[in-house]
Design a protein around this motif. Structure first.
Motif, short mmCIF file in Angstrom:
data_model
loop_
_atom_site.label_atom_id
_atom_site.label_comp_id
_atom_site.label_asym_id
_atom_site.label_seq_id
_atom_site.Cartn_x
_atom_site.Cartn_y
_atom_site.Cartn_z
N LYS A 199 -43.67 -16.61 -44.58
CA LYS A 199 -42.53 -17.28 -45.21
C LYS A 199 -41.20 -16.87 -44.56
O LYS A 199 -40.24 -17.65 -44.56
CB LYS A 199 -42.50 -16.97 -46.71
CG LYS A 199 -43.49 -17.80 -47.52
CD LYS A 199 -43.27 -17.59 -49.01
CE LYS A 199 -44.19 -18.49 -49.82
NZ LYS A 199 -43.96 -18.32 -51.28
N GLN A 200 -41.14 -15.67 -44.05
CA GLN A 200 -39.90 -15.20 -43.42
C GLN A 200 -39.56 -15.98 -42.15
O GLN A 200 -38.42 -16.00 -41.71
CB GLN A 200 -40.02 -13.71 -43.08
CG GLN A 200 -40.29 -12.80 -44.26
CD GLN A 200 -40.42 -11.35 -43.84
OE1 GLN A 200 -39.56 -10.82 -43.14
NE2 GLN A 200 -41.49 -10.69 -44.25
N LEU A 201 -40.56 -16.62 -41.57
CA LEU A 201 -40.38 -17.31 -40.29
C LEU A 201 -40.28 -18.82 -40.42
O LEU A 201 -39.78 -19.49 -39.52
CB LEU A 201 -41.55 -16.97 -39.36
CG LEU A 201 -41.84 -15.48 -39.17
CD1 LEU A 201 -43.13 -15.30 -38.37
CD2 LEU A 201 -40.69 -14.79 -38.47
N LEU A 202 -40.75 -19.34 -41.54
CA LEU A 202 -40.86 -20.79 -41.67
C LEU A 202 -39.50 -21.49 -41.80
O LEU A 202 -39.38 -22.66 -41.44
CB LEU A 202 -41.74 -21.14 -42.88
CG LEU A 202 -43.22 -20.82 -42.70
CD1 LEU A 202 -43.99 -21.07 -44.00
CD2 LEU A 202 -43.82 -21.66 -41.57
N THR A 203 -38.50 -20.80 -42.30
CA THR A 203 -37.17 -21.42 -42.43
C THR A 203 -36.63 -21.83 -41.07
O THR A 203 -36.12 -22.95 -40.89
CB THR A 203 -36.19 -20.47 -43.12
OG1 THR A 203 -36.68 -20.14 -44.42
CG2 THR A 203 -34.81 -21.12 -43.26
N SER A 204 -36.75 -20.93 -40.08
CA SER A 204 -36.28 -21.25 -38.73
C SER A 204 -37.08 -22.39 -38.12
O SER A 204 -36.54 -23.27 -37.45
CB SER A 204 -36.38 -20.01 -37.83
OG SER A 204 -35.53 -18.99 -38.28
N LEU A 205 -38.38 -22.41 -38.38
CA LEU A 205 -39.22 -23.48 -37.85
C LEU A 205 -38.89 -24.81 -38.50
O LEU A 205 -38.92 -25.86 -37.85
CB LEU A 205 -40.70 -23.14 -38.05
CG LEU A 205 -41.21 -21.89 -37.35
CD1 LEU A 205 -42.72 -21.74 -37.56
CD2 LEU A 205 -40.89 -21.93 -35.86
N SER A 206 -38.57 -24.77 -39.78
CA SER A 206 -38.21 -26.00 -40.49
C SER A 206 -36.94 -26.62 -39.90
O SER A 206 -36.86 -27.84 -39.73
CB SER A 206 -38.00 -25.69 -41.98
OG SER A 206 -37.57 -26.84 -42.67
N LYS A 207 -35.97 -25.78 -39.57
CA LYS A 207 -34.73 -26.29 -38.98
C LYS A 207 -34.98 -26.92 -37.62
O LYS A 207 -34.42 -27.97 -37.29
CB LYS A 207 -33.72 -25.14 -38.86
CG LYS A 207 -33.20 -24.63 -40.20
CD LYS A 207 -32.24 -23.49 -40.01
CE LYS A 207 -31.72 -22.97 -41.34
NZ LYS A 207 -30.80 -21.81 -41.17
N ARG A 208 -35.80 -26.29 -36.81
CA ARG A 208 -36.08 -26.82 -35.47
C ARG A 208 -36.92 -28.10 -35.55
O ARG A 208 -36.83 -28.96 -34.68
CB ARG A 208 -36.83 -25.78 -34.65
CG ARG A 208 -36.03 -24.50 -34.40
CD ARG A 208 -35.01 -24.68 -33.32
NE ARG A 208 -34.35 -23.41 -33.02
CZ ARG A 208 -33.55 -23.20 -31.98
NH1 ARG A 208 -33.31 -24.19 -31.14
NH2 ARG A 208 -32.98 -22.04 -31.80
N LEU A 209 -37.72 -28.19 -36.58
CA LEU A 209 -38.58 -29.38 -36.73
C LEU A 209 -37.74 -30.64 -36.91
O LEU A 209 -38.18 -31.73 -36.56
CB LEU A 209 -39.52 -29.19 -37.93
CG LEU A 209 -40.64 -30.22 -38.09
CD1 LEU A 209 -41.58 -30.17 -36.90
CD2 LEU A 209 -41.41 -29.95 -39.38
N MET A 210 -36.54 -30.47 -37.44
CA MET A 210 -35.66 -31.61 -37.65
C MET A 210 -34.95 -32.05 -36.37
O MET A 210 -34.31 -33.09 -36.34
CB MET A 210 -34.61 -31.26 -38.72
CG MET A 210 -35.20 -30.78 -40.04
SD MET A 210 -36.43 -31.92 -40.73
CE MET A 210 -35.37 -33.32 -41.11
N ASP A 211 -35.09 -31.24 -35.32
CA ASP A 211 -34.49 -31.56 -34.03
C ASP A 211 -35.54 -32.26 -33.17
O ASP A 211 -36.61 -31.72 -32.92
CB ASP A 211 -34.01 -30.27 -33.35
CG ASP A 211 -33.20 -30.52 -32.09
OD1 ASP A 211 -33.42 -31.57 -31.42
OD2 ASP A 211 -32.36 -29.68 -31.74
N LYS A 212 -35.24 -33.47 -32.73
CA LYS A 212 -36.21 -34.25 -31.95
C LYS A 212 -36.69 -33.50 -30.71
O LYS A 212 -37.83 -33.66 -30.28
CB LYS A 212 -35.59 -35.59 -31.54
CG LYS A 212 -35.34 -36.54 -32.70
CD LYS A 212 -34.76 -37.85 -32.20
CE LYS A 212 -34.53 -38.82 -33.35
NZ LYS A 212 -33.95 -40.10 -32.88
N LYS A 213 -35.81 -32.69 -30.16
CA LYS A 213 -36.15 -31.97 -28.94
C LYS A 213 -37.27 -30.96 -29.16
O LYS A 213 -38.05 -30.65 -28.24
CB LYS A 213 -34.90 -31.26 -28.40
CG LYS A 213 -35.08 -30.56 -27.08
CD LYS A 213 -33.76 -30.11 -26.50
CE LYS A 213 -33.03 -29.13 -27.39
NZ LYS A 213 -31.80 -28.60 -26.76
#
Length: 225
Positions: free
Chosen positions: A175-189
């Motif tokens: 859970k400590q890591l998923l927030t950063s991954l969630s933000k990047r997931l919204m970036d098409k790149k």
């Protein structure tokens, strides 16, 4: 009888506009950093961004504290260990490599990434890595939250490598890591890259991992769907 003349009252002179300007100019001159200030620790701004080193990895590597060295190849670089990786204590070396993932200069970028991977591939890595997860997670989290794409990429690759080694044991920290991954997931790149990584985490971690991912990233599509 002679009288002593009273002293004349002194009227303070008003500061002229030019005088005020001069004082202001002098003050602004005093606060300007001089080239020599960089060499004087007392004058360095501790909150200045350029004073914050990416990690301690560069200093440790420069002092010979990393038991491997970079070997330049004509096509591909590699690292050469002083002794087999499985015979090297993982604590703190694996954590040091994880912290080095935030480095942005060669050879630190290559050595930290390659050293981290090769330790995880060594014999007995699973049993040595699991106890170190509480120390590894902050370093991985910092890499995943980094503004530079290359650093994020190294952090994401390292996270998948850890998951492949420790499997479900990563779930307590995920859970400590998923927030950063969630933000990047919204970036098409980064969308495809992050999605692929999440699917591998699910593959290595099992059903519990899927539930954790869904709780933080509802739009995630499971590998089972």
């Amino acid at each position: 009888m002679s009288t002593v003349p009273k002293p004349r009252a002194t009227v303070p002179r008003r500061k002229t506009a030019s005088a005020t300007l001069s004082v202001t100019s002098d003050a602004s001159t005093k606060v300007k950093a001089r080239p020599s200030d960089k060499l004087n620790p007392k004058t360095i701004d501790p909150f200045s961004d350029h004073q914050k080193a990416p990690s301690a990895f560069a200093a440790i590597y420069s002092k010979g504290g990393i038991p491997c060295r970079l070997v330049h190849g004509s096509v591909k670089h590699k690292i050469q260990w002083e002794r087999p990786p499985e015979n090297i204590p993982y604590d703190p070396l694996l954590v040091t490599f994880a912290e080095g993932l935030r480095e942005t200069k060669h050879p630190y970028t290559f050595v930290s990434k390659e050293g981290f991977k090769e330790l995880l591939l060594a014999e007995g890595a699973r049993d040595k890595t699991i106890p170190l997860l509480p120390k590894l997670i902050p370093a991985l989290k910092a890499a995943l939250a980094h503004t530079e794409a290359d650093v994020f990429d190294r952090g994401l690759t390292a996270l998948v490598q850890v998951s492949a080694v420790v499997g479900p044991f990563l779930n307590d920290h995920l859970k400590q890591l998923l927030t950063s991954l969630s933000k990047r997931l919204m970036d098409k790149k980064f969308k495809d890259q992050v999605t692929s990584a999440l699917q591998k985490l699910e593959q290595y971690g099992g059903k519990e991992t899927l539930g954790l991912i869904k709780s933080k990233i509802p739009i995630y599509c499971s590998i089972c769907s």
